[in-house]
Design a protein around this motif. Structure first.
Motif, short mmCIF file in Angstrom:
data_model
loop_
_atom_site.label_atom_id
_atom_site.label_comp_id
_atom_site.label_asym_id
_atom_site.label_seq_id
_atom_site.Cartn_x
_atom_site.Cartn_y
_atom_site.Cartn_z
N MET A 1 -2.78 21.18 -27.38
CA MET A 1 -1.26 21.69 -27.64
C MET A 1 -0.69 21.81 -26.10
O MET A 1 -1.33 22.23 -25.22
N ASP A 2 0.49 21.28 -26.10
CA ASP A 2 1.08 21.45 -24.69
C ASP A 2 2.04 22.85 -24.57
O ASP A 2 2.14 23.41 -25.79
N ILE A 3 2.44 23.25 -23.32
CA ILE A 3 3.03 24.44 -23.23
C ILE A 3 4.40 24.57 -23.94
O ILE A 3 4.75 25.63 -24.58
N GLU A 4 5.12 23.57 -24.20
CA GLU A 4 6.23 23.49 -24.80
C GLU A 4 6.24 23.78 -26.48
O GLU A 4 6.78 24.69 -27.01
N ALA A 6 3.66 25.43 -27.68
CA ALA A 6 3.06 26.77 -27.63
C ALA A 6 4.17 27.69 -27.59
O ALA A 6 4.20 28.59 -28.21
N ALA A 7 5.07 27.33 -26.36
CA ALA A 7 6.13 28.14 -26.51
C ALA A 7 7.00 28.36 -27.59
O ALA A 7 7.58 29.62 -28.00
N GLN A 8 7.23 27.24 -28.40
CA GLN A 8 7.96 27.34 -29.29
C GLN A 8 7.42 28.15 -30.71
O GLN A 8 8.02 28.93 -31.37
N GLY A 9 6.20 27.94 -30.70
CA GLY A 9 5.27 28.78 -31.53
C GLY A 9 5.31 30.23 -31.44
O GLY A 9 5.65 31.14 -32.36
N PHE A 10 5.26 30.54 -30.12
CA PHE A 10 5.15 32.14 -29.87
C PHE A 10 6.82 32.74 -29.78
O PHE A 10 6.68 33.73 -30.25
N ALA A 11 7.60 31.97 -29.43
CA ALA A 11 8.93 32.21 -29.71
C ALA A 11 9.39 32.69 -31.04
O ALA A 11 9.89 33.42 -31.37
N ALA A 12 8.87 31.90 -31.93
CA ALA A 12 9.04 32.01 -33.38
C ALA A 12 8.59 33.38 -34.01
O ALA A 12 8.89 33.89 -34.95
#
Length: 103
Positions: A1-4, A6-12
């Motif tokens: 998993m790339d950082i982008e 992961a960031a989308q998932g955590f933002a959700a």
């Protein structure tokens, strides 16, 4: 998993109402819940719930499947596990113990 991703998932997950919805879906297991079931559990207005479900779906945390007149919402357990593993993969990397393991 790339950082982008992961960031989308955590933002959700990044709001209390969305976390509440996601937890309801996790508790429901692979059978998922209809929008009406989630509404009954959360007490959210339909338009507010629809917004949160769209956000969770765009983050890859839930899937939605139309069955007749209902939409079944399910937690994406594989993606949730990937997010947890993404964080834990770096566990202790900068500590003395982590540096010893890498050597």
């Amino acid at each position: 998993m790339d950082i982008e991703r992961a960031a989308q998932g955590f933002a959700a997950i990044g709001s209390e109402p969305r976390l509440e919805v996601l937890l309801a879906l996790v508790k429901a297991g692979p059978d998922g819940l209809t929008v009406g079931d989630i509404q009954a559990r959360s007490g959210m207005a339909a338009s507010t719930l629809a917004h949160h479900l769209r956000f969770l779906a765009s983050g890859g945390l839930i899937s939605q499947e139309k069955q007749g007149r209902s939409v079944i919402n399910r937690a994406e357990f594989d993606h949730l596990e990937e997010l947890g593993a993404y964080l834990l993969r770096e566990c202790c990397a900068d500590s003395a113990a982590g540096k010893e393991e890498a050597a």
